[in-house]
Write an enzyme that holds these catalytic residues in place. Structure first.
Site, PDB file in Angstrom:
ATOM      1  N   HIS A 134     -52.484  16.918  39.407  1.00 27.83           N
ATOM      2  CA  HIS A 134     -52.264  17.383  38.036  1.00 27.83           C
ATOM      3  C   HIS A 134     -50.840  17.169  37.534  1.00 27.83           C
ATOM      4  CE1 HIS A 134     -56.266  18.781  38.028  1.00 27.83           C
ATOM      5  NE2 HIS A 134     -56.104  20.028  38.395  1.00 27.83           N
ATOM      6  N   HIS A 206     -57.997  21.865  30.894  1.00 30.22           N
ATOM      7  CA  HIS A 206     -58.342  22.577  32.123  1.00 30.22           C
ATOM      8  C   HIS A 206     -58.794  24.021  31.866  1.00 30.22           C
ATOM      9  CE1 HIS A 206     -58.139  23.479  36.428  1.00 30.22           C
ATOM     10  NE2 HIS A 206     -57.916  22.205  36.644  1.00 30.22           N
ATOM     11  N   GLU A 345     -63.726  18.971  33.289  1.00 29.87           N
ATOM     12  CA  GLU A 345     -62.537  18.240  32.864  1.00 29.87           C
ATOM     13  C   GLU A 345     -62.900  16.782  32.618  1.00 29.87           C
ATOM     14  OE1 GLU A 345     -59.553  19.226  36.057  1.00 29.87           O
ATOM     15  OE2 GLU A 345     -61.225  20.497  36.599  1.00 29.87           O
TER      16      GLU A 345
HETATM   17  C1  BGC Z   1     -59.262  20.421  40.850  1.00 27.47           C
HETATM   18  C2  BGC Z   1     -59.278  21.419  41.971  1.00 27.47           C
HETATM   19  C3  BGC Z   1     -58.069  22.287  41.853  1.00 27.47           C
HETATM   20  C4  BGC Z   1     -58.104  22.965  40.513  1.00 27.47           C
HETATM   21  C5  BGC Z   1     -56.949  23.896  40.277  1.00 27.47           C
HETATM   22  C6  BGC Z   1     -59.236  21.157  39.564  1.00 27.47           C
HETATM   23  O1  BGC Z   1     -59.135  20.259  38.522  1.00 27.47           O
HETATM   24  O2  BGC Z   1     -60.365  19.571  40.910  1.00 27.47           O
HETATM   25  O3  BGC Z   1     -59.327  20.772  43.217  1.00 27.47           O
HETATM   26  O4  BGC Z   1     -58.019  23.242  42.866  1.00 27.47           O
HETATM   27  O5  BGC Z   1     -58.100  21.995  39.523  1.00 27.47           O
HETATM   28  O6  BGC Z   1     -55.779  23.300  40.607  1.00 27.47           O
END
Ligand code: BGC
Length: 380
Positions: A134, A206, A345
């Site tokens: 991310h 998210h 997402e």
């Molecule tokens: C990911 C997860 C992650 C979560 C929070 C999601 O987009 O796929 O693996 O733990 O975000 O960080």
């Protein structure tokens, strides 16, 4: 006629701020390792309402949607987005859930935080086991964006300039994200970006949803349809193997709506790796509505609320809150329990910069990154 109602709540934030300091809680100061805030007074909260009873709140910290008030089948409103009332709670949240934020420069993982582009090797922050997740330690969810209401519309535009080498990425990247609330209860998210050097870009939203209302138990009874015949299996560190595997005959088959909890406990190596569903589905090309693919439909039987997601993106990460464990308490004081929210997402596939067979995520100078996702709410 709908009206943009923008409320600047810096005073209130300040009040909370001083209260926190008085009570002696840790307050992230300038230079806090996990956030980049020059001026806390620049953080605002904006409220946008439409004529159909829906209201969303957006902050320019992380471009976070902090609240989504949606009617159920009887017109009763509930907030279906997990999150907080105070910016400090977003900053201090344990395990960094990315509640409601725009994540970038690259949503999801890049293996070992490394990729090669035009013959040059790049090293990104490694912030998730051996991988980059991310956008790094201070991704777009942890910076202050510039917010501007869109004239005459029920919309707000947030922009941010990610500098060359920020979190290790090449190129100055100018991004804007517009949230538009329509009178038929859709949140339209439009992303634009331009760069001065070739760079990977993969932006996504998210929000964790619970259509019964945030803090109201798990999402296991929600019925999910994903318009995808294939998904991208992962290794134990959640990096795609490169395969586009058929969902047919596996717990990953959501082509017909089924309860999220129905197959989540089944024996399957991929479910073990993800701790449940935490995978990217490869969206089918059709059907298209106004140039967007219907990606997902989620229905919550007790309230009758339904969420449909349409997108221009080729994939969707379905993550069902496997890492929530009750330690985080949300805006109404209720704990966010294991699987107390789901994220859908819309995105390009994880680790695309290292996966030659995946659609490219490289944005070149002179090109425009354009992406649209619609979150449409109804009740029945
Ligand atoms: C990911 C997860 C992650 C979560 C929070 C999601 O987009 O796929 O693996 O733990 O975000 O960080």
């Amino acid at each position: 006629m709908s009206k943009v109602k923008l409320r600047l709540l810096s005073k209130q934030t300040l009040f909370h701020l001083s209260l926190i300091v008085m009570l002696g809680f840790a307050w992230p100061t300038r230079g806090h390792a996990d956030t980049r805030v020059e001026d806390f007074d620049s953080i605002k909260l904006y409220t946008i309402s439409n004529t159909s009873g829906m209201t969303i709140k957006v902050t320019n910290y992380g471009a976070i949607i902090t609240s989504i008030m949606v009617p159920d089948r009887d017109g009763k409103l509930a907030d279906v987005a997990l999150g907080y009332n105070r910016v400090e709670d977003y900053i201090n949240a344990v395990d960094k859930p990315y509640f409601g934020a725009i994540v970038g420069r690259y949503g999801n993982r890049i293996a070992k935080g490394a990729f090669t582009l035009n013959g040059e090797q790049y090293s990104l922050a490694v912030n998730n086991g051996p991988n980059h997740l991310h956008g790094g330690v201070i991704g777009f969810d942890k910076v202050v964006w510039t917010a501007a209401p869109v004239g005459g519309e029920n919309a707000i535009e947030l922009s941010y300039l990610a500098k060359d080498k920020e979190e290790g990425y090449p190129g100055n990247l100018r991004i804007s994200v517009t949230y538009r609330l329509t009178d038929d209860n859709a949140i339209v998210v439009e992303y634009l970006a331009e760069t001065d050097k070739a760079t990977p870009v993969n932006l996504t939203q998210h929000t964790y949803f619970n259509l019964q209302g945030e803090g109201e138990g798990t999402i296991l009874d929600h019925q999910l349809m994903l318009n995808a015949d294939r998904y991208t299996p992962v290794d134990e560190s959640l990096i795609p193997t490169g395969e586009l595997a058929a969902v047919a005959g596996t717990p990953f088959d959501f082509t017909e709506a089924k309860a999220i909890g129905r197959d989540i406990g089944k024996e399957h190596q991929q479910l073990t790796f993800g701790g449940g569903f935490d995978h990217n589905w490869v969206l089918n090309a059709g059907p298209q509505v106004d140039g967007l693919t219907l990606a997902a439909r989620v229905y919550e039987p007790s309230s009758g609320r339904q969420l449909e997601i349409l997108t221009s993106e080729p994939g969707i990460q379905f993550y069902c809150g496997n890492f929530l464990d009750g330690r985080l308490q949300g805006k109404s004081g209720k704990p966010y329990e294991h699987r107390g929210g789901f994220c859908l997402e819309t995105q390009h596939f994880p680790d695309s910069p290292n996966q030659p067979n995946f659609p490219s995520t490289i944005l070149e100078p002179g090109e425009k990154y354009e992406s649209t996702t619609v979150f449409k709410f109804t009740a029945r």
